[in-house]
Design an enzyme around this catalytic site. Structure first.
Site, PDB file in Angstrom:
ATOM      1  CD  GLN A 203      -2.516   1.145   2.788  1.00  0.00           C
ATOM      2  OE1 GLN A 203      -2.241   0.555   3.622  1.00  0.00           O
ATOM      3  NE2 GLN A 203      -3.538   1.811   2.927  1.00  0.00           N
ATOM      4  N   GLY A 204       0.844   2.069  -1.073  1.00  0.00           N
ATOM      5  CA  GLY A 204       1.575   3.468  -1.152  1.00  0.00           C
ATOM      6  C   GLY A 204       0.924   4.359  -0.923  1.00  0.00           C
ATOM      7  CE1 TYR A 205      -3.971   4.104  -0.518  1.00  0.00           C
ATOM      8  CE2 TYR A 205      -4.958   4.902   1.288  1.00  0.00           C
ATOM      9  CZ  TYR A 205      -5.119   4.191   0.228  1.00  0.00           C
ATOM     10  OH  TYR A 205      -6.274   3.834  -0.202  1.00  0.00           O
ATOM     11  CB  SER A 206       2.526   6.994   4.217  1.00  0.00           C
ATOM     12  OG  SER A 206       1.305   6.657   5.109  1.00  0.00           O
TER      13      SER A 206
ATOM     14  CD  GLU B 257      -5.438   0.726   6.566  1.00  0.00           C
ATOM     15  OE1 GLU B 257      -5.568   1.498   5.867  1.00  0.00           O
ATOM     16  OE2 GLU B 257      -4.252   0.199   6.900  1.00  0.00           O
TER      17      GLU B 257
HETATM   18  C1  LIG Z   1       3.887  -0.476  11.450  1.00  0.00           C
HETATM   19  C2  LIG Z   1       3.378   0.390  10.360  1.00  0.00           C
HETATM   20  C3  LIG Z   1       3.182   0.140   9.056  1.00  0.00           C
HETATM   21  C4  LIG Z   1       2.664   0.859   8.251  1.00  0.00           C
HETATM   22  N1  LIG Z   1       2.341   0.617   7.006  1.00  0.00           N
HETATM   23  C5  LIG Z   1       2.194   1.438   6.089  1.00  0.00           C
HETATM   24  C6  LIG Z   1       1.748   0.959   4.649  1.00  0.00           C
HETATM   25  O1  LIG Z   1       1.863  -0.260   4.174  1.00  0.00           O
HETATM   26  N2  LIG Z   1       1.534   1.880   3.736  1.00  0.00           N
HETATM   27  C7  LIG Z   1       1.410   3.195   3.806  1.00  0.00           C
HETATM   28  O2  LIG Z   1       1.059   4.287   3.018  1.00  0.00           O
HETATM   29  N3  LIG Z   1       1.667   3.836   5.134  1.00  0.00           N
HETATM   30  C8  LIG Z   1       2.003   2.895   6.360  1.00  0.00           C
HETATM   31  N4  LIG Z   1       2.044   3.203   7.412  1.00  0.00           N
HETATM   32  C9  LIG Z   1       2.277   4.743   7.673  1.00  0.00           C
HETATM   33  C10 LIG Z   1       0.999   5.298   8.591  1.00  0.00           C
HETATM   34  O3  LIG Z   1      -0.160   5.218   8.096  1.00  0.00           O
HETATM   35  C11 LIG Z   1       1.448   6.759   9.133  1.00  0.00           C
HETATM   36  O4  LIG Z   1       2.669   6.375   9.858  1.00  0.00           O
HETATM   37  C12 LIG Z   1       0.425   7.598   9.758  1.00  0.00           C
HETATM   38  O5  LIG Z   1      -0.735   7.730   8.857  1.00  0.00           O
HETATM   39  C13 LIG Z   1       0.975   8.681  10.510  1.00  0.00           C
HETATM   40  O6  LIG Z   1       1.664   9.485   9.741  1.00  0.00           O
HETATM   41  P1  LIG Z   1       2.968  10.095   9.816  1.00  0.00           P
HETATM   42  O7  LIG Z   1       3.786   8.785  10.366  1.00  0.00           O
HETATM   43  O8  LIG Z   1       3.324  10.742   9.039  1.00  0.00           O
HETATM   44  O9  LIG Z   1       2.707  10.939  11.316  1.00  0.00           O
HETATM   45  P2  LIG Z   1       2.210  12.427  11.318  1.00  0.00           P
HETATM   46  O10 LIG Z   1       1.030  12.533  10.412  1.00  0.00           O
HETATM   47  O11 LIG Z   1       3.525  13.322  10.928  1.00  0.00           O
HETATM   48  O12 LIG Z   1       1.860  12.483  12.825  1.00  0.00           O
HETATM   49  C14 LIG Z   1       2.951  12.839  13.902  1.00  0.00           C
HETATM   50  C15 LIG Z   1       2.109  13.088  15.313  1.00  0.00           C
HETATM   51  O13 LIG Z   1       1.307  14.140  15.209  1.00  0.00           O
HETATM   52  C16 LIG Z   1       0.076  13.714  15.240  1.00  0.00           C
HETATM   53  N5  LIG Z   1      -0.872  14.605  14.400  1.00  0.00           N
HETATM   54  C17 LIG Z   1      -0.871  14.720  13.111  1.00  0.00           C
HETATM   55  N6  LIG Z   1      -1.818  15.480  12.588  1.00  0.00           N
HETATM   56  C18 LIG Z   1      -2.475  15.844  13.792  1.00  0.00           C
HETATM   57  C19 LIG Z   1      -4.038  16.514  14.130  1.00  0.00           C
HETATM   58  N7  LIG Z   1      -4.327  17.004  12.929  1.00  0.00           N
HETATM   59  N8  LIG Z   1      -4.222  16.744  15.271  1.00  0.00           N
HETATM   60  C20 LIG Z   1      -3.594  16.022  16.233  1.00  0.00           C
HETATM   61  N9  LIG Z   1      -2.562  15.404  16.221  1.00  0.00           N
HETATM   62  C21 LIG Z   1      -1.977  15.128  14.905  1.00  0.00           C
HETATM   63  C22 LIG Z   1      -0.230  12.300  14.880  1.00  0.00           C
HETATM   64  O14 LIG Z   1      -1.282  11.551  15.639  1.00  0.00           O
HETATM   65  C23 LIG Z   1       1.058  11.814  15.605  1.00  0.00           C
HETATM   66  O15 LIG Z   1       1.305  11.624  16.777  1.00  0.00           O
HETATM   67  C24 LIG Z   1       2.533   2.445   8.445  1.00  0.00           C
HETATM   68  C25 LIG Z   1       2.791   2.734   9.705  1.00  0.00           C
HETATM   69  C26 LIG Z   1       3.105   1.957  10.799  1.00  0.00           C
HETATM   70  C27 LIG Z   1       3.576   2.418  11.955  1.00  0.00           C
END
Ligand SMILES: Cc1cc2nc3c(=O)[nH]c(=O)nc-3n(C[C@H](O)[C@H](O)[C@H](O)COP(=O)(O)OP(=O)(O)OC[C@H]3O[C@@H](n4cnc5c(N)ncnc54)[C@H](O)[C@@H]3O)c2cc1C
Length: 389
Positions: A130-133, A248
């Site tokens: 899954q290529g979202y993030s 999901e």
């Molecule tokens: C084990 C694991 C597997 C994953 N696998 C995939 C995958 O296969 N494909 C994929 O696309 N992604 C994947 N991810 C990524 C995951 O979807 C992201 O880590 C997640 O969406 C959070 O984004 P970020 O890491 O950029 O953190 P950020 O969005 O930068 O957030 C950092 C912190 O700020 C807080 N925050 C952010 N915005 C707000 C707001 N508006 N209000 C309050 N708090 C806020 C968050 O809650 C967090 O605590 C995976 C992550 C993990 C841990």
């Protein structure tokens, strides 16, 4: 016994107990013993025998309709399936294809896409990621910058994804890409299917806290993809992304992780001989009651689904509560294990006593699929009517 002895014309016609017994029999007769309760997320080659056993029996995709090779289970049977798999300690296989992409293609894919991709997911020929993030687009996913520009009959893709689970094992990646830079950020996004062996795709593994290379960065450098690899309409990918996140969150909100952690917590108490002590029983009973509450809520939401009614923001509550409970149980396991909790490997090589692994998995569960804070924002705005920041 031949795997097809588990097939039934209509699983939903079975009584719940009868179905539960069938699932238990399927697991005990087909699950490779060495893969039970794995201490980490398995890679494709490690999980392959189990994937193929489920595939051969037609048991890989419980929620898909029968016509596409799924089991066609109604939500309450799905719950039994999930519970039994978790209680057994069944290994999680690479599941982005049948858990996330499959339901999306069934709803939005073209006939060609369904015919091409669904059978190959079921047969194990195609493993998906899954290529979202992206580096600056996680919670704020709509800020994603990986772009696809149409050039004749092909999209040319440039950009970077990150945290892509099992990317190095995958044949294909489903991606959100920006196809209109001028549009409002949610409106210029499309849902694109990209073969991982395309020239210009580079995968760089990231080592996690468990010292495992479970996820990766994925780079796209002038990657050319046929025009028809878009699912749905061009620039309408955001609608599908949200729908997929809904699937999901139901999956992540099912009681499976908390239930599994609780049964392991009890095993840990037995290991230390404290299972009859009042302090333990007090905490354990509290968790059990919380889990019962969660199971009731999950069944109610599963019922809403079964009746074909739309799901609301309560899906966020499911994910929030389940992962929170999983985390609290895992934290208590660390307290109980004392210094043993410092080992990355399972205690006494018993995979059911993998305290550090469980603790770290529970941290990750509150991040992927939408963080705890993001779920709280959704609930605050949609249920409590609080203003958006
Ligand atoms: C084990 C694991 C597997 C994953 N696998 C995939 C995958 O296969 N494909 C994929 O696309 N992604 C994947 N991810 C990524 C995951 O979807 C992201 O880590 C997640 O969406 C959070 O984004 P970020 O890491 O950029 O953190 P950020 O969005 O930068 O957030 C950092 C912190 O700020 C807080 N925050 C952010 N915005 C707000 C707001 N508006 N209000 C309050 N708090 C806020 C968050 O809650 C967090 O605590 C995976 C992550 C993990 C841990």
């Amino acid at each position: 016994m031949a795997p097809n002895s588990y097939a039934r014309d209509d699983y939903n016609a079975l009584g719940d107990d009868e179905f539960r017994i069938l699932v238990r029999r399927f697991l005990s007769e087909n699950h490779p013993p060495e893969l039970r309760s794995p201490p980490k997320r398995l890679h494709r080659h490690e999980a392959h025998p189990w994937y193929m056993a489920m595939s051969a029996a037609g048991w890989l995709a419980p929620a898909w309709p029968r016509q596409y090779g799924g089991m066609g289970l109604d939500p309450s049977k799905q719950l039994i399936y999930v519970e039994e798999f978790e209680n057994f300690g069944a290994a999680r296989v690479p599941d982005h294809g049948f858990m996330l992409l499959g339901p999306l293609l069934i709803n939005y894919g073209s006939e060609e896409q369904k015919n091409l991709f669904l059978p190959k997911i079921i047969s194990g020929e195609h493993i998906w990621c899954q290529g979202y993030s992206e580096p600056n687009a996680g919670s704020d996913l709509a800020s994603l910058r990986t772009e696809a520009v149409l050039d004749g009959d092909e999209w040319v893709v440039n950009g970077q994804k990150t945290w892509t689970t099992l990317a190095g094992d995958a044949d294909w990646i489903f991606c959100l890409v920006r196809t209109d830079k001028a549009a409002k950020k949610q409106e210029g996004i499309s849902f694109l299917l990209i073969p991982m062996n395309s020239p210009g795709v580079t995968v760089k593994p990231i080592v996690n806290l468990n010292l495992e290379d479970e996820f990766s960065e994925v780079f796209f450098d002038n990657v050319r993809v046929p025009k028809d690899n878009i699912v749905g309409l061009i620039n309408q990918g955001w609608t599908m992304a949200k729908r997929l996140l809904g699937f999901e969150r139901i999956f992540l909100g099912s009681p499976r992780q908390a239930a599994n952690a609780l049964s392991k917590l009890y095993g840990l108490a037995v290991h230390y001989g404290v299972e009859k002590q009042e302090t333990f029983l007090d905490r354990y009973t509290g968790f059990r009651l919380e889990l019962e509450d969660h199971q009731c809520l999950f069944s109610r939401i599963a019922d809403t689904l079964r009746q074909g009614r739309p799901l609301g923001p309560e899906v966020s509550f499911l994910k929030l509560h389940q992962t929170g409970l999983f985390q609290r149980i895992s934290e208590y396991a660390v307290e109980l294990a004392g210094q043993d909790a410092g080992y990355l490997d399972p205690i006494d090589s018993n995979r059911n006593l993998n305290v550090a692994g469980g603790f770290m998995n529970s941290r990750a569960a509150t991040i992927y699929g939408g963080t705890t804070q993001v779920q709280k924002n959704i609930l605050a705005q949609s249920l409590m009517g609080l203003p958006a920041k």
